[in-house]
Design a protein around this motif. Structure first.
Motif, short mmCIF file in Angstrom:
data_model
loop_
_atom_site.label_atom_id
_atom_site.label_comp_id
_atom_site.label_asym_id
_atom_site.label_seq_id
_atom_site.Cartn_x
_atom_site.Cartn_y
_atom_site.Cartn_z
N ARG A 13 0.82 -1.22 0.00
CA ARG A 13 0.00 0.00 0.00
C ARG A 13 0.85 1.27 0.00
O ARG A 13 0.33 2.37 0.12
N VAL A 14 2.18 1.09 -0.11
CA VAL A 14 3.08 2.26 -0.16
C VAL A 14 3.55 2.47 -1.60
O VAL A 14 3.87 1.52 -2.30
N VAL A 49 -3.49 2.86 -2.45
CA VAL A 49 -2.27 3.55 -1.99
C VAL A 49 -2.58 4.30 -0.70
O VAL A 49 -3.44 5.18 -0.67
N GLY A 50 -1.87 3.93 0.37
CA GLY A 50 -2.13 4.54 1.67
C GLY A 50 -1.09 5.58 2.07
O GLY A 50 -1.29 6.34 3.02
N THR A 95 -3.85 11.85 0.03
CA THR A 95 -3.13 10.71 0.61
C THR A 95 -1.92 11.24 1.38
O THR A 95 -1.24 12.15 0.89
N PRO A 96 -1.63 10.69 2.58
CA PRO A 96 -0.43 11.15 3.29
C PRO A 96 0.84 10.99 2.45
O PRO A 96 0.99 10.00 1.72
N THR A 97 1.73 11.97 2.58
CA THR A 97 2.99 11.95 1.83
C THR A 97 4.17 12.07 2.79
O THR A 97 4.05 12.68 3.87
N LEU A 98 5.29 11.51 2.40
CA LEU A 98 6.50 11.54 3.24
C LEU A 98 7.69 11.87 2.36
O LEU A 98 7.88 11.23 1.33
N ALA A 99 8.45 12.88 2.74
CA ALA A 99 9.68 13.19 2.02
C ALA A 99 10.85 12.55 2.76
O ALA A 99 11.01 12.76 3.96
N ALA A 100 11.65 11.77 2.03
CA ALA A 100 12.86 11.17 2.60
C ALA A 100 14.04 11.88 1.95
O ALA A 100 14.34 11.67 0.78
N VAL A 196 1.78 4.15 8.28
CA VAL A 196 0.71 5.09 7.93
C VAL A 196 -0.31 4.40 7.01
O VAL A 196 -1.53 4.49 7.20
N ALA A 197 0.22 3.67 6.02
CA ALA A 197 -0.65 3.02 5.04
C ALA A 197 -1.47 1.90 5.66
O ALA A 197 -2.49 1.49 5.10
#
Ligand code: CAA
Length: 257
Positions: A13-14, A49-50, A95-100, A196-197
């Motif tokens: 789901r990522v 997609v979570g 949808t939640p987003t994450l910056a790496a 999160v997902a």
């Protein structure tokens, strides 16, 4: 769809989006902007997609907007094309987003990272808004989001001098949620994204919407907005499942409904 400057991978789901313009340290030109936004919107429409992770290379998350592309443009070019406004659509992804972030996150790169919901930094990360050194100012929200994230004193210094911050300073200032050793950044980012997902997607969307509201409104209005969304969570099957699972002492099985 297929993209040239951004690699799209699915891991359960990522979804992982990797900026891929190595010859220019992932400088954000028109094509990168169009593709990242299109990819994020495509993923946002997908109920499977979570969480969306956005990353770059070890050396550069993104070294800013493409200076060579912008250099010959006039005021009229920029105004009539409403340059950079397309990026705003990334901030509208639900949808939640994450910056790496590893390496350089400068100018538009820093602004792109700040548009994401969670910001994880490798110990090699460097953040800044050096546009002033080019005779311009931030143009994708840097003067606003950096100020909200780290406060006026530091934002003003960074925007007026172009000085960059290392990961330790960025974490201390509240720009990033955590620092991770560079070689563990991606695995840690994917693990956070998987967590999160694994939550109820509609409820995660509500949580994101509520936190983001804090940037837009007064405390009283924000609390009222949160309260209404909290009530709305009771319309989901996942609220019943989550609370039942707690009472039954078992892990919840969210259906994202
Ligand atoms: N735009 C276009 N090309 C860029 C770029 C950018 N922002 N950043 C790096 N590149 C290119 C370089 O021109 C170089 O290409 P060539 O090999 O063809 O010359 C290649 O990427 C590698 O870069 P360097 O040789 O400079 O690599 P370095 O390791 O010596 O330095 C760096 C790295 C300190 C990040 C340096 O590249 C740099 O200062 N980049 C510009 C940073 C910057 O000013 N960003 C803000 C841009 S303006 C903006 O973002 C406006 C906004 O608000 C949206």
């Amino acid at each position: 769809m297929t993209y040239e400057t951004v690699l799209l991978e699915r891991k359960g789901r990522v979804a992982l989006l990797t900026l891929h313009r190595p010859e220019a340290l992932n400088a954000l030109d028109l094509r990168v902007m169009t593709e990242v936004v299109a990819a994020a919107e495509e993923l946002d429409r997908d109920p499977e997609v979570g969480c969306i992770v956005l990353t770059g290379s070890a050396k550069a998350f993104a070294a800013g907007a493409d200076i060579k592309e912008m250099r010959p443009r006039s005021y009229m070019d920029m105004y009539l094309s409403d340059w950079f406004t397309t990026w705003d659509r990334l901030g509208q992804v639900r949808t939640p987003t994450l910056a790496a972030v590893s390496g350089y996150a400068l100018g538009g790169g820093c602004e792109l990272a700040m548009m994401c919901d969670i910001l994880l930094a490798a110990d090699t990360a460097r953040f800044g808004q050096p546009e002033i050194k080019l005779g311009v100012i931030p143009g994708i929200g840097g003067s606003q989001r950096l100020t909200r994230a780290v406060g006026k004193a530091k934002a003003m210094e960074l925007c007026l001098t172009g000085r960059t911050m290392d990961a330790v300073e960025a974490e201390r200032a509240g720009l990033v949620s955590r620092i991770v050793p560079a070689d563990e950044l991606l695995s840690e980012a994917l693990a956070v994204a998987e967590t999160v997902a694994g939550m109820s997607k509609p409820v995660a969307m509500m949580a994101k919407e509520a936190v983001n509201r804090a940037f837009e409104t007064t405390l009283a209005e924000g609390v009222r907005f949160e309260r209404r969304l909290f009530h709305a969570a009771f319309a989901t099957a996942d609220q019943e499942e989550g609370m039942s699972a707690f009472v039954d002492k078992r892990p919840p099985r969210f259906t994202h409904r």
